[in-house]
Design an enzyme around this catalytic site. Structure first.
Site, mmCIF file in Angstrom:
data_model
loop_
_atom_site.group_PDB
_atom_site.id
_atom_site.type_symbol
_atom_site.label_atom_id
_atom_site.label_comp_id
_atom_site.label_asym_id
_atom_site.label_seq_id
_atom_site.Cartn_x
_atom_site.Cartn_y
_atom_site.Cartn_z
ATOM 1 N N LYS A 101 35.946 -8.935 26.405
ATOM 2 C CA LYS A 101 35.270 -8.567 25.148
ATOM 3 C C LYS A 101 33.912 -9.261 25.130
ATOM 4 O O LYS A 101 33.768 -10.371 24.627
ATOM 5 C CB LYS A 101 36.164 -8.980 23.963
ATOM 6 C CG LYS A 101 35.882 -8.199 22.696
ATOM 7 C CD LYS A 101 37.027 -8.323 21.721
ATOM 8 C CE LYS A 101 36.629 -7.921 20.310
ATOM 9 N NZ LYS A 101 36.211 -6.551 20.159
HETATM 10 N N1 PMP Z 1 38.384 -1.090 22.233
HETATM 11 C C1 PMP Z 1 37.243 -1.709 21.889
HETATM 12 C C2 PMP Z 1 35.990 -1.341 22.586
HETATM 13 C C3 PMP Z 1 37.240 -2.689 20.879
HETATM 14 O O1 PMP Z 1 36.109 -3.293 20.527
HETATM 15 C C4 PMP Z 1 38.454 -3.002 20.216
HETATM 16 C C5 PMP Z 1 38.470 -4.040 19.127
HETATM 17 N N2 PMP Z 1 38.652 -5.319 19.653
HETATM 18 C C6 PMP Z 1 39.617 -2.334 20.621
HETATM 19 C C7 PMP Z 1 39.547 -1.384 21.631
HETATM 20 C C8 PMP Z 1 40.942 -2.647 19.991
HETATM 21 O O2 PMP Z 1 41.373 -3.914 20.395
HETATM 22 P P1 PMP Z 1 42.327 -4.811 19.484
HETATM 23 O O3 PMP Z 1 43.491 -3.940 19.116
HETATM 24 O O4 PMP Z 1 42.701 -5.929 20.366
HETATM 25 O O5 PMP Z 1 41.541 -5.229 18.296
#
Ligand code: PMP
Length: 296
Positions: free
Chosen positions: A153
């Site tokens: 991330k």
């Molecule tokens: N894809 C992207 C590009 C994101 O930014 C997020 C948010 N973190 C997600 C998927 C979903 O991830 P999560 O369920 O861990 O929040």
């Protein structure tokens, strides 16, 4: 909206007023985007604020830091303890928590040797709201996984998300759906994507997407509730005319989708598996224990 005169943040080992928190204009993250972050939610429960899947979030945070060669001297346990302290200091129970690990003054293209940790939190409603959203296939693809660590991330990855979101809104849609570099559906700008057809749920495999923690929770819910969930590659055309679809993410939770590229999903939201999961998810996150077994 994110802070006021009473807000406290954690910055580099100190609790300080958000209003007094500053950083240098020569920070490498600001210029080149090499920083990593998380988006976490805490929920009010009978036992006070509970941070949903905090361990998984901080494990991903440390994985992201390592992948991008950013040193981090904190453990998952320390980050978890600091997060609860942050909520307490700010009197927050239902909250969105944003840890950011960024690099300081450094203008070369080698990762800097230092890093700075910011932890902040604020009250935030569902990112995509509660009403069904109209989605368009983006003209922007997700970054090629051979060009970066797509499962990390990373701050800089979100320029792609900003372009796709802006394009969708400018064209009169609510949200974008991005393809991978082979033309298969990947994910939204900040959420993973699922659709339902003939009683089966589908989502794309890992490889071109962020491995969402909410996505993983959907896998656990499907198992617990006996729904078939299939990981496969698919195109927007495969999704047109399906029974239902939804996005998943910590900020978005489980967000209903009305249509893709103007093709309406067939079933009313309340008749879809997504709806069942959305209700179940609310139960799960507001329980005092974060396991499916404890949800009645
Ligand atoms: N894809 C992207 C590009 C994101 O930014 C997020 C948010 N973190 C997600 C998927 C979903 O991830 P999560 O369920 O861990 O929040």
């Amino acid at each position: 909206m994110y802070y006021n005169q009473d807000t406290t943040v954690y910055l580099d080992g100190k609790w300080i007023p958000a209003e007094k928190a500053t950083t240098g204009l020569y920070a490498q993250t600001l210029h080149y985007g090499n920083g990593v972050f998380e988006g976490i939610r805490a929920y009010k429960t009978e036992n006070g604020a509970q941070v949903f899947k905090v361990k998984e979030h901080y494990e991903r945070f440390l994985y992201s830091a390592k992948a991008m060669h950013i040193p981090c001297s904190y453990t998952v346990e320390q980050l978890t303890a600091l997060t609860y302290e942050l909520l307490e200091k700010n009197n927050l129970e239902d909250a969105y928590i944003r840890p950011l690990l960024y690099q300081g003054e450094h203008m070369s293209l080698m990762p800097a040797e230092d890093s700075h940790l910011l932890l902040c939190a604020w009250s935030w409603g569902k990112y995509l709201g509660d009403t069904k959203i109209r989605v368009m296939t983006s003209s922007y693809q997700r970054p090629n996984p051979k060009s970066t660590h797509i499962q990390a991330k990373v701050v800089g990855h979100y320029t792609n998300s900003i372009l796709a979101t802006r394009e969708a809104k400018q064209k009169g849609f609510d949200e974008a759906l991005l393809l991978d570099n082979n033309g298969f559906v990947a994910e939204g700008p900040g959420a993973n994507f699922f659709y339902e057809k003939n009683g089966v749920l589908y989502t794309c495999p890992l490889g071109n997407i962020l491995s969402g923690i909410t996505r993983q929770t959907v896998f656990e819910m499907a198992k617990a509730l006996n729904y078939t969930l299939v990981e496969k590659q698919f195109t927007p055309e495969d999704v047109y005319g399906a029974d239902g679809a939804f996005f998943t993410g910590t900020a978005a939770e489980i967000a209903p989708i009305a249509s893709l590229d103007g093709h309406d999903f067939k079933k009313p939201w309340e008749d879809t598996i997504g709806y069942v999961f959305a209700l179940y998810y609310q139960k799960l996150v507001t329980q005092t224990a974060n396991t499916l077994e404890t949800v009645s």
